[in-house]
Structure formats: structure tokens, C-alpha cells
Design an enzyme around this catalytic site. Structure first.
Site, mmCIF file in Angstrom:
data_model
loop_
_atom_site.group_PDB
_atom_site.id
_atom_site.type_symbol
_atom_site.label_atom_id
_atom_site.label_comp_id
_atom_site.label_asym_id
_atom_site.label_seq_id
_atom_site.Cartn_x
_atom_site.Cartn_y
_atom_site.Cartn_z
ATOM 1 C CG ASP A 7 57.530 32.639 10.783
ATOM 2 O OD1 ASP A 7 58.155 33.591 10.264
ATOM 3 O OD2 ASP A 7 56.739 31.923 10.153
ATOM 4 C CD GLU A 67 61.934 33.848 8.846
ATOM 5 O OE1 GLU A 67 62.483 32.752 9.038
ATOM 6 O OE2 GLU A 67 60.956 34.009 8.104
ATOM 7 C CG ASP A 139 52.742 29.962 10.137
ATOM 8 O OD1 ASP A 139 53.131 30.900 9.430
ATOM 9 O OD2 ASP A 139 51.685 29.330 9.933
#
Length: 170
Positions: A7, A67, A139
Site C-alpha cells: 500500500d 494498490e 497501512d
């Protein structure tokens, strides 16, 4: 199959490693790479790359998933995030690891079943699917959710490929 989920973020990049065997998932590790906001951008990007290279060396994932990031209203912040995302995608690629990308809604749908799920729901479902996950920061939960999404998509792609092979053999 060992999967690294990432992420991206300049201040905090979440990461998570899991093993996927068919429909079974096993949590291996998760955490966050953080950089110091008062350092020059080039130093922060270097810190991020070095930390990711250390993770890749230690965990030796077979595949990675990242992502997509949304465009920020602040152009300067969006540019910095894009640069961090570039480092996050480059690090596994330099190790010869395939990198898949997923939209946030796609990740939420794969993990929670709802593309508009809240972060709390995603974290709760990650904890349910991967007992033992530390998830010290959101996260890390997001990174593991990306890895779960990739494992699900990979499993589906493999099933379709096997079905096509069976159909072609007839």
C-alpha cells in the site's frame, strides 16, 4: 505461492506477506516502512527503496500486488505520492517479480464483499482471514488486503485457464 502486498505512501508504505495454497491463506508478516517528513524527497525515496529491497530479500515473494492510488486534491502531494508509488512498483520489478495492480474498490470487494467498505471493516476482515496478523497501522491492513485480493484473482485466473485447457482437450 508467496505474495507481497503493498500500500504505497511516502510517509508510510504498508506491506504484508502471505502464502496462498489454493483457497487457503497463511499470514507470514506485515508492517510499515516509514520515512521522515523533514528529509529531502530524494532521501525519503531512497529510504523507501532500501527498506523494500530488504523486505524482498528477506521474504522472497513470488509475486507482488500494489494498490492504485487516488489523485489527491493537492497537486504537490499527489506528485510525491506518485513518486513513492513508482519506487514501490520498481523495487519488486528489480527483483524480477511480477507486479499486479488493483483499484481500492476492487480490493475492498475481494476482502469485504463491498467496494465501499470502510477501513475498519477491511482491517477486521483481514484479521479474520489471516489470524496472527499484527496490523499495527491501517497501512499494513491495506497491504494485506491487496495481497488477499491478488491471491483471489490469481486463483480465479488459474481456474479459468484450467477450464479452457479441459475444453480444448475435448
Amino acid at each position: 505461492m508467496r505474495i507481497l502486498g503493498l500500500d504505497p505512501g511516502l510517509q508510510h508504505t504498508g506491506w504484508g506477506v502471505l502464502e496462498s495454497a489454493g483457497s487457503r491463506l497463511r499470514h507470514l508478516a506485515d508492517g510499515v516502512v516509514s520515512t521522515e517528513a523533514d528529509l529531502p524527497l530524494s532521501t525519503r525515496l531512497t529510504q523507501l527503496h532500501r527498506a523494500l529491497a530488504t523486505l524482498l530479500e528477506a521474504w522472497r515473494p513470488d509475486e507482488a500486488a500494489v494498490e492504485h492510488t487516488y489523485v489527491n486534491k493537492n497537486p504537490a502531494a499527489a506528485l510525491k505520492l506518485g513518486q513513492a508509488r513508482g519506487v514501490v512498483m520498481l523495487a519488486p520489478a528489480l527483483f524480477g517479480i511480477e507486479v499486479a495492480e488493483y483499484q481500492a474498490m476492487e480490493v475492498k470487494r475481494a476482502v469485504v464483499g463491498n467496494g465501499h467498505a470502510e477501513k475498519v471493516q477491511v482491517a477486521a476482515m483481514v484479521r479474520h482471514l489471516l489470524p496472527g496478523a499484527r496490523l499495527l497501522r491501517a497501512d499494513a491492513a491495506d497491504a494485506l488486503a491487496v495481497a488477499i485480493c491478488h491471491a483471489n484473482h490469481r486463483s480465479t485466473r488459474m481456474g479459468w485457464a484450467a477450464a479452457r485447457q479441459r475444453a480444448a482437450a475435448r
